[in-house]
Design an enzyme around this catalytic site. Structure first.
Site, mmCIF file in Angstrom:
data_model
loop_
_atom_site.group_PDB
_atom_site.id
_atom_site.type_symbol
_atom_site.label_atom_id
_atom_site.label_comp_id
_atom_site.label_asym_id
_atom_site.label_seq_id
_atom_site.Cartn_x
_atom_site.Cartn_y
_atom_site.Cartn_z
ATOM 1 C CG LEU A 48 -20.064 52.528 -2.621
ATOM 2 C CD1 LEU A 48 -21.458 52.517 -3.245
ATOM 3 C CD2 LEU A 48 -19.988 51.524 -1.478
ATOM 4 C CG ASN A 72 -4.794 49.945 1.485
ATOM 5 O OD1 ASN A 72 -5.884 50.271 1.028
ATOM 6 N ND2 ASN A 72 -3.748 49.707 0.722
ATOM 7 C CG HIS A 74 -4.929 59.343 4.298
ATOM 8 N ND1 HIS A 74 -5.397 60.067 5.369
ATOM 9 C CD2 HIS A 74 -5.706 59.713 3.240
ATOM 10 C CE1 HIS A 74 -6.402 60.842 4.988
ATOM 11 N NE2 HIS A 74 -6.608 60.641 3.694
ATOM 12 C CB ALA A 114 4.201 54.487 4.805
ATOM 13 C CD GLU A 116 8.578 47.851 -1.216
ATOM 14 O OE1 GLU A 116 9.091 47.609 -0.106
ATOM 15 O OE2 GLU A 116 7.951 47.022 -1.873
ATOM 16 C CG ASP A 148 4.225 48.161 -1.435
ATOM 17 O OD1 ASP A 148 3.925 48.855 -0.456
ATOM 18 O OD2 ASP A 148 4.565 48.649 -2.518
#
Length: 406
Positions: A48, A72, A74, A114, A116, A148
């Site tokens: 989508l 999640n 940015h 950001a 890991e 993570d």
């Protein structure tokens, strides 16, 4: 995890491209990576484009009927799309909104992208991990995914708590989880060490004590246990050719436990030697302690040592390689490690399963979705006809536009 716990999880992916991890470190350029496969079991995929009017409409309809909406992207991206916490809450006051970002909103690093290692270096893990002297005295990130997977599990705790809160209030909550805070939470004992260091100026459990001077911050600590007992990693028989021929052995501080350890190790002379007879004395002579236990271990197999010392109640364990862990039949218990049948060319693959067990409930570990593999199912459930779905594919909402189209 939510899918394994029984939730109906719809993963929204970019048409034609999908989640970037589908192509991350692939073992076959035509198949999804093991990284993607291990993280997306039992989910459904809806391709989508949420930037198109139709895409926004479809996502809006999904949110109106959803228990949770998790993003999640940015910082600011979801807001820009029109799906901020405030907007989602207005659409569906019962919907729980979960978000993962790199840093807390108050952090001076809040706008950083950001990954890991960024979470580990800013969250306290790297500065306290690694060797404490010599050329290898470098801040070192953990091989475990502290930034993570750990963040995802922390968010899961918040989402499930919010679900319980909604059961009482009838209203959804905003659950914000930063990678930084998830990493810092696992560095809790290091904040304890910082407080102690500032109070007395040294840390008795660290290799630097008592012969080296401490600075003003918690140093790297090599292989100490961290909790005050005397633990270390020791070379075992075959270490010259096997990088994992090691065992971890802990000497507890209690007198009873120490006597048992001396009997098992054959170090009864320590019981009357003032350099070793008490826990405080052993802290001051830890190098000698480590050297003698190393001499005990060097000609023995790591499993032999574990069996002998473990039987005496000494906390110990062999260093297990990832291969050894994955080759151990005992780990295939329905949760620790599981085999998931993806079908097709991939067939069966191994993944860590649900890390906890619940009496009366067993997760079902199903395959991962193909990109957009559930479009028809999801759109039909929303009331879209076959003809409307074909139009959504043509106008770039659920499929990429053909070259030249706008």
């Amino acid at each position: 995890m939510l899918a394994w716990l029984g939730a109906d999880v719809i993963k929204i992916e970019r048409p034609g491209k999908g989640d970037a991890t589908r192509k991350e470190l692939q073992f076959n350029p035509n198949l999804p990576s093991y990284y993607f496969l291990q993280l997306n079991s039992d989910k459904k995929s809806l391709s989508l484009d949420c930037k198109t009017p139709d895409g926004k409409k479809i996502l809006t309809e999904l949110i109106k009927g959803a228990d949770m909406f998790v993003e999640n992207l940015h910082p600011g991206a979801a807001d820009k799309l029109g799906f901020s916490w405030e907007a989602v809450h207005a659409l569906n006051p019962k919907c729980i909104y979960g978000t993962i970002k790199g840093f807390p909103p108050t952090s001076k690093f809040k706008d950083l992208k950001a990954y890991e290692p960024i979470a580990q270096v800013t969250g306290g893990a790297a500065t306290t991990t690694g060797w404490y002297s010599g050329f290898e005295n470098l801040p070192t990130q953990s091989g475990a995914a502290l930034g993570d997977s750990n963040t995802g599990m922390h968010l899961l705790i918040g989402l499930l708590a919010a679900l319980q809160l909604r059961n009482r209030t009838g209203e959804g909550s905003y659950v914000y989880q930063s990678m930084h805070n998830a990493c810092l939470n696992l560095c809790r004992i290091k904040t304890r060490d910082q407080l102690t260091l500032e109070k007395i100026g040294y840390l008795t459990q660290y290799p630097q004590y008592p012969n080296e001077k401490f600075g003003d911050t918690v140093p790297r600590c090599g292989n100490i246990e961290g909790g005050g007992v005397l633990g270390w990693t020791y070379k075992c028989k075959g270490w010259e050719t096997d990088p994992n021929a090691y065992v971890y052995v802990i000497l507890q501080r209690g007198e009873k436990e120490f006597k048992a350890a001396c009997a098992a190790l054959g170090f009864e002379d320590w019981l009357t030697n003032p350099d070793f007879a008490t826990a405080d004395a052993r802290d001051k002579h830890k190098q000698a302690v480590w050297e003698r236990i190393q001499d005990f271990c060097i000609d023995k197999d790591k499993y032999e040592i574990t069996e002998k010392l473990g039987a005496a109640g000494i906390p110990c364990g062999p260093v297990m390689s990832i291969k050894e862990i994955m080759d151990d039949p005992g780990n295939y218990d329905g949760n620790t490690l599981v085999k998931i049948n993806q079908g097709g060319e991939i067939g069966e693959f191994v993944s860590p399963g649900c890390p906890f067990t619940i009496s009366g409930y067993q997760p079902v570990y199903g395959p991962c979705p193909s990109l957009g593999g559930n479009n028809e199912e999801i759109l039909t459930a929303l009331g879209y006809t076959k003809e409307q779905q074909e139009e959504l594919a043509k106008n770039g909402t659920t499929q990429p536009l053909a070259d030249g189209q706008m």
